[in-house]
Design a protein around this motif. Sequence first.
Motif, PDB file in Angstrom:
ATOM      1  N   HIS A 241      42.749  11.162  10.522  1.00 38.81           N
ATOM      2  CA  HIS A 241      41.301  10.951  10.662  1.00 38.81           C
ATOM      3  C   HIS A 241      40.500  11.739   9.641  1.00 38.81           C
ATOM      4  CE1 HIS A 241      40.054  14.749  12.624  1.00 38.81           C
ATOM      5  NE2 HIS A 241      41.232  14.728  13.190  1.00 38.81           N
TER       6      HIS A 241
ATOM      7  N   TYR B  96      45.219  15.562   8.860  1.00 45.45           N
ATOM      8  CA  TYR B  96      45.446  14.512   9.852  1.00 45.45           C
ATOM      9  C   TYR B  96      44.839  13.199   9.346  1.00 45.45           C
ATOM     10  CZ  TYR B  96      47.080  17.885  13.255  1.00 45.45           C
ATOM     11  OH  TYR B  96      47.821  18.827  13.913  1.00 45.45           O
TER      12      TYR B  96
ATOM     13  N   TRP C 139      43.911  16.213  16.820  1.00 46.89           N
ATOM     14  CA  TRP C 139      43.638  14.946  16.142  1.00 46.89           C
ATOM     15  C   TRP C 139      42.680  14.087  16.950  1.00 46.89           C
ATOM     16  CZ3 TRP C 139      48.013  15.907  18.967  1.00 46.89           C
ATOM     17  CH2 TRP C 139      48.232  15.076  20.047  1.00 46.89           C
ATOM     18  N   SER C 140      42.520  14.419  18.226  1.00 46.45           N
ATOM     19  CA  SER C 140      41.718  13.561  19.091  1.00 46.45           C
ATOM     20  C   SER C 140      40.294  14.084  19.162  1.00 46.45           C
ATOM     21  CB  SER C 140      42.330  13.532  20.477  1.00 46.45           C
ATOM     22  OG  SER C 140      41.373  13.131  21.408  1.00 46.45           O
ATOM     23  N   ARG C 141      39.356  13.186  19.216  1.00 52.90           N
ATOM     24  CA  ARG C 141      37.958  13.617  19.344  1.00 52.90           C
ATOM     25  C   ARG C 141      37.373  13.113  20.644  1.00 52.90           C
ATOM     26  NH1 ARG C 141      36.676  11.067  13.952  1.00 52.90           N
ATOM     27  NH2 ARG C 141      38.636  10.113  14.537  1.00 52.90           N
TER      28      ARG C 141
ATOM     29  N   PRO D   2      52.892  11.666  22.989  1.00 55.82           N
ATOM     30  CA  PRO D   2      51.746  12.215  22.253  1.00 55.82           C
ATOM     31  C   PRO D   2      50.551  11.269  22.195  1.00 55.82           C
ATOM     32  CG  PRO D   2      53.655  11.925  20.805  1.00 55.82           C
ATOM     33  CD  PRO D   2      54.114  11.652  22.185  1.00 55.82           C
TER      34      PRO D   2
ATOM     35  N   PRO E 292      48.231   9.324  14.828  1.00 59.05           N
ATOM     36  CA  PRO E 292      47.072  10.194  14.635  1.00 59.05           C
ATOM     37  C   PRO E 292      47.371  11.669  14.928  1.00 59.05           C
ATOM     38  CG  PRO E 292      46.770   8.775  16.564  1.00 59.05           C
ATOM     39  CD  PRO E 292      48.009   8.317  15.858  1.00 59.05           C
ATOM     40  N   TRP E 293      48.439  11.922  15.704  1.00 62.23           N
ATOM     41  CA  TRP E 293      48.725  13.309  16.058  1.00 62.23           C
ATOM     42  C   TRP E 293      49.655  13.987  15.047  1.00 62.23           C
ATOM     43  CZ3 TRP E 293      50.188   9.002  18.731  1.00 62.23           C
ATOM     44  CH2 TRP E 293      51.544   8.680  18.691  1.00 62.23           C
TER      45      TRP E 293
ATOM     46  N   LEU F 163      51.469   1.198  16.819  1.00 55.65           N
ATOM     47  CA  LEU F 163      52.200   2.469  16.747  1.00 55.65           C
ATOM     48  C   LEU F 163      53.598   2.314  17.335  1.00 55.65           C
ATOM     49  CD1 LEU F 163      49.539   5.165  17.711  1.00 55.65           C
ATOM     50  CD2 LEU F 163      50.240   4.380  15.463  1.00 55.65           C
TER      51      LEU F 163
END
Lengths: 267, 250, 266
Positions: free
Chosen positions: C136, C134, B247-249, B164, C88-89, B143
């Motif tokens: 994912h 997104y 977006w995060s799990r 982020p 990912p964001w 990234l």
Amino acid sequence: MSAVSLTGAKAAGSTRFGGALVYLRTMALFVLAWYVGSLFVPSKLLLPSPLAVAAALRDTALNGELFGNALISLARLLASLLAAAAIAVPLGLLMGRSRLWNDLLELPVEMLRPIAGIAWIPLALYLFGIGHRLPLFIMFYTAFFPLLVGTAAGAAAVDKRLIAAARTMGLSGPTIMRRVIVPAALPAILVSARLAVAASWTAVVAAELVGAPNGLGYAIEYYRSMLSTPTVMAFIVTIGVLGFLTDKGLRQLSKVLTPWAQTGAAR
Amino acid sequence: MKRMALRLVVPVLLLVGWQLLASGSAQAPRPSTVVEAAIAMLRDGDLLAGLATSLGRVFAGFAIAACVAIPLGIAMGSMPTVERNLDPLVETFRPIAALAILPLVILWLGSGSGAAIAIVAYAAFFPILINTISGVKRIEPSLMRAALTMGLKPLTRMRVVLLPAALPSILVGMRIGLGIAWTAIIAAELAVGAKSGSSGGIGQMMFVFYAYSIDLNGMVVCMIAVGIVAFALDRALRWALAITVPWSRL
Amino acid sequence: MSAPKIRLDSVSKSFGGSVVAVDKLSLDIRDGEFLAIVGPSGCGKTTVLNMLAGLEPATSGTMALNGKPIEGPGAERGVMFQDYALFPWRTVRGNVEFGLVYGPAGNGLSPAERTERVERTIEMVGLKGSQDKYPHQLSGGMRQRVALARLMASEPEILLMDEPLAALDAQTRVILQDELLRIWGQDRPASERRTVVFITHAIDEAVFLADRVAVLSSHPGRLKQIVDIDLPRPRGDATRRSGDFARLCQSIWELIREEAYRATMN
């Protein structure tokens, strides 16, 4: 982190040495800053010099007070941790693997868990008075929930295919529990043990500070009331060192017991 | 329905057992007397005032901790030299329980709000710092490389990629830190109340109930209030996590 | 013959002083050509790409773009990573517009022009309707399209692609090979195409896509041969079935067979 190359064996030794050097350099700078700072603070009561603290460490070590109190606190930690693990781990395995047990216990656990062990101190003072039983109860309570919840989560997260594989090999339920679920959940249990120890080590100080006739927390409070700041700091240092060593010991134990597990970022 | 009943079995048994156990002594708190005490304490505003005092200290100390720990964690996570040189200090102070330094803090800041806020800041500092560092260090290297190949300037990279990417971990650290801060404030107020007079807050209220008015019902009400606040704080930050980082799990 | 777009002159790269990943690689990359680099694992393909991107410096030798030495990353060279490196964001749109919003690629564009280009690129790769999802929430093939759109949106002079199709299943892969050629512009005259450097370990993929295939050997990575692929464009399923295609694949396979076996058995 775990990548070890054939050529890295020698390099690892030198980096460990280098790491120790950096550690010493940083701490030397810190102690120097502390020393210079103490020169500018007129009151020795507010900020004693590191030399005075070293002297206090030496004196309390020589007259046995340091080790005596440290041993008492450590013994309490060990006793309450073992008692908590003896109950929490089997219960956690049941909760993780059986819906009935989970349904029975989840609600009371979620109701009691947010009440910090430290918040029980006044009630425990009333119930037990000042003495051994108060810090033991507080530490037991503090260690209990991380162990229970961590074990339950670890047992619930065991890969279904592993259990299916054991079933196809004809293993009985108890054997699957002992040979598949417990080993698979062991890394999670050990991580929760580290969290439990860290939490009860905080709790022991609070409990002894308020309601015990001995131990490190008591000693800190005693010397504060005697206005002997260097000795207070000596005991604070001791608490830090022992907290560090117990965590290190548990990490080592995890490595020995679960060499297959990834020791990730959980600290 | 059957499941619901099953879930209530143990709590009901606990309440009944408590009621029976306590009926032997006139002083001992019972579920019924605790509810009465709770209503009285809510009505005269003491409970809410105590909680407000404690929460105010927690937020003040927590804000201080976050303002120092997050920038420091980003610096340590992204610059190996900074991390290597500061890590010894972190590893040395982290195992020292916040409560252990309470006597020193009282010495330096007195036994009022200042000391309590300092204890909270110290307690919340390390979880936030350590999770920020690990969040920054675990950023997917590709990234950062992608941002490099698109020609982003260093400050832009930090703002739109590093921050982020590390945010979920930072928020987890804040959630853990807030939980620890709430425990620390109870302990600090309790200990200050126990040793040197008045400081206010829910922790001190509990000590007063124990030591002076011997009102065990009030004490249990405080314990339950402490639990409810801890639960609410945790849920609030979990919710914040879900909202800010969809977006995060984690 | 015009001057090369990119010139590598005996470029070497070693790690830790002893491991030589790339050894004295000399290679001219022409303007507008599709160059594929193939080789067995360990031939330093990815290292070559990272050096071209400016992410890793060469240990020795020179690399030049338009006659100027390459000394770091630059927006005129866009990279598509093997794992796509999607943020990912950020949504699909947020990823595609990233370089235009935060990098120099968007300089001089009005917000309206920028939006127009982002939407056009999203449509070009067939992601219309998924702009607000997104990463994912997307399949592997869709993520790959997002990465491609992000690369194209910045309109770099040179597209550097590191095994961009490696993680996909066989069917998706074939479809995306066709798409890639369409987006690259195989229907247009050669002068309007962008320069592509495409890393892959799949010989058939290299032959199908490229104008030239550079074959590397491994341990250390050396240039073994450059094979001209004179299959007519536009290429499609007919190309894959042709005898020439099979012959070219076979001849490249002959070049690296021995090493590939050695690499697998060790």
